[in-house]
Design a protein around this motif. Structure first.
Motif, PDB file in Angstrom:
ATOM      1  N   GLY A  17       0.816  -1.215   0.000  1.00  0.00           N
ATOM      2  CA  GLY A  17       0.000   0.000   0.000  1.00  0.00           C
ATOM      3  C   GLY A  17       0.846   1.260   0.000  1.00  0.00           C
ATOM      4  N   LEU A  18       1.891   1.270   0.821  1.00  0.00           N
ATOM      5  CA  LEU A  18       2.763   2.449   0.849  1.00  0.00           C
ATOM      6  C   LEU A  18       3.529   2.604  -0.454  1.00  0.00           C
ATOM      7  CD1 LEU A  18       4.126   2.296   4.500  1.00  0.00           C
ATOM      8  CD2 LEU A  18       2.397   3.829   3.553  1.00  0.00           C
ATOM      9  N   ALA A  19       3.925   1.486  -1.072  1.00  0.00           N
ATOM     10  CA  ALA A  19       4.612   1.558  -2.370  1.00  0.00           C
ATOM     11  C   ALA A  19       3.681   2.122  -3.444  1.00  0.00           C
ATOM     12  CB  ALA A  19       5.119   0.172  -2.764  1.00  0.00           C
ATOM     13  N   ILE A  20       2.415   1.734  -3.394  1.00  0.00           N
ATOM     14  CA  ILE A  20       1.444   2.276  -4.351  1.00  0.00           C
ATOM     15  C   ILE A  20       1.278   3.776  -4.141  1.00  0.00           C
ATOM     16  CG2 ILE A  20      -0.991   2.250  -5.044  1.00  0.00           C
ATOM     17  CD1 ILE A  20      -0.961  -0.780  -4.457  1.00  0.00           C
ATOM     18  N   PHE A  21       1.160   4.201  -2.884  1.00  0.00           N
ATOM     19  CA  PHE A  21       1.053   5.633  -2.595  1.00  0.00           C
ATOM     20  C   PHE A  21       2.279   6.392  -3.096  1.00  0.00           C
ATOM     21  CE2 PHE A  21      -1.919   4.780   1.186  1.00  0.00           C
ATOM     22  CZ  PHE A  21      -3.035   5.067   0.428  1.00  0.00           C
ATOM     23  N   LEU A  22       3.454   5.841  -2.844  1.00  0.00           N
ATOM     24  CA  LEU A  22       4.683   6.495  -3.282  1.00  0.00           C
ATOM     25  C   LEU A  22       4.742   6.591  -4.804  1.00  0.00           C
ATOM     26  CD1 LEU A  22       7.361   7.707  -2.332  1.00  0.00           C
ATOM     27  CD2 LEU A  22       8.363   5.432  -2.548  1.00  0.00           C
ATOM     28  N   THR A  23       4.298   5.544  -5.476  1.00  0.00           N
ATOM     29  CA  THR A  23       4.266   5.560  -6.937  1.00  0.00           C
ATOM     30  C   THR A  23       3.320   6.644  -7.452  1.00  0.00           C
ATOM     31  OG1 THR A  23       4.696   3.183  -6.953  1.00  0.00           O
ATOM     32  CG2 THR A  23       3.858   4.149  -8.986  1.00  0.00           C
ATOM     33  N   VAL A  24       2.175   6.773  -6.830  1.00  0.00           N
ATOM     34  CA  VAL A  24       1.213   7.807  -7.249  1.00  0.00           C
ATOM     35  C   VAL A  24       1.795   9.193  -6.991  1.00  0.00           C
ATOM     36  CG1 VAL A  24      -1.038   8.817  -6.725  1.00  0.00           C
ATOM     37  CG2 VAL A  24      -0.823   6.354  -6.980  1.00  0.00           C
TER      38      VAL A  24
END
Length: 94
Positions: A17-24
């Motif tokens: 989830g944090l990786a997805i947020f960082l990607t966004v």
């Protein structure tokens, strides 16, 4: 399933989830963009899954502490859980 496996799954879900947020965030997209809408929803689902799995793992630890008659450990777990929930409620009210 045991508590350690649930905690590991929760950690993996939280990291995803944090990786997805960082990607966004690093992509620089904003609200109307579909990548932003899908990415934020997927990140929130993963982080929410992490929280749910951690609560289940905590309940599992309390249950096993009661079964093994480790009452002091259960009291410590419950007090720490109450402190965590209480601090979350207090900070969300301010």
């Amino acid at each position: 399933m045991n508590g350690k496996l649930l905690s590991r799954l929760a950690m993996i879900a939280g990291l995803i989830g944090l990786a997805i947020f960082l990607t966004v965030i690093l992509s620089g997209t904003a609200y109307p963009h579909p990548f932003f809408q899908i990415g934020v929803c997927a990140g929130l689902v993963c982080v929410s899954l992490c929280i749910v799995l951690e609560v289940i793992a905590w309940c599992w630890e309390v249950y096993h502490g009661l079964r093994q008659k480790q009452y002091l450990w259960v009291v410590v777990l419950v007090v720490l859980g109450l402190i965590t929930v209480g601090s979350f409620v207090i900070t969300s009210l301010w």
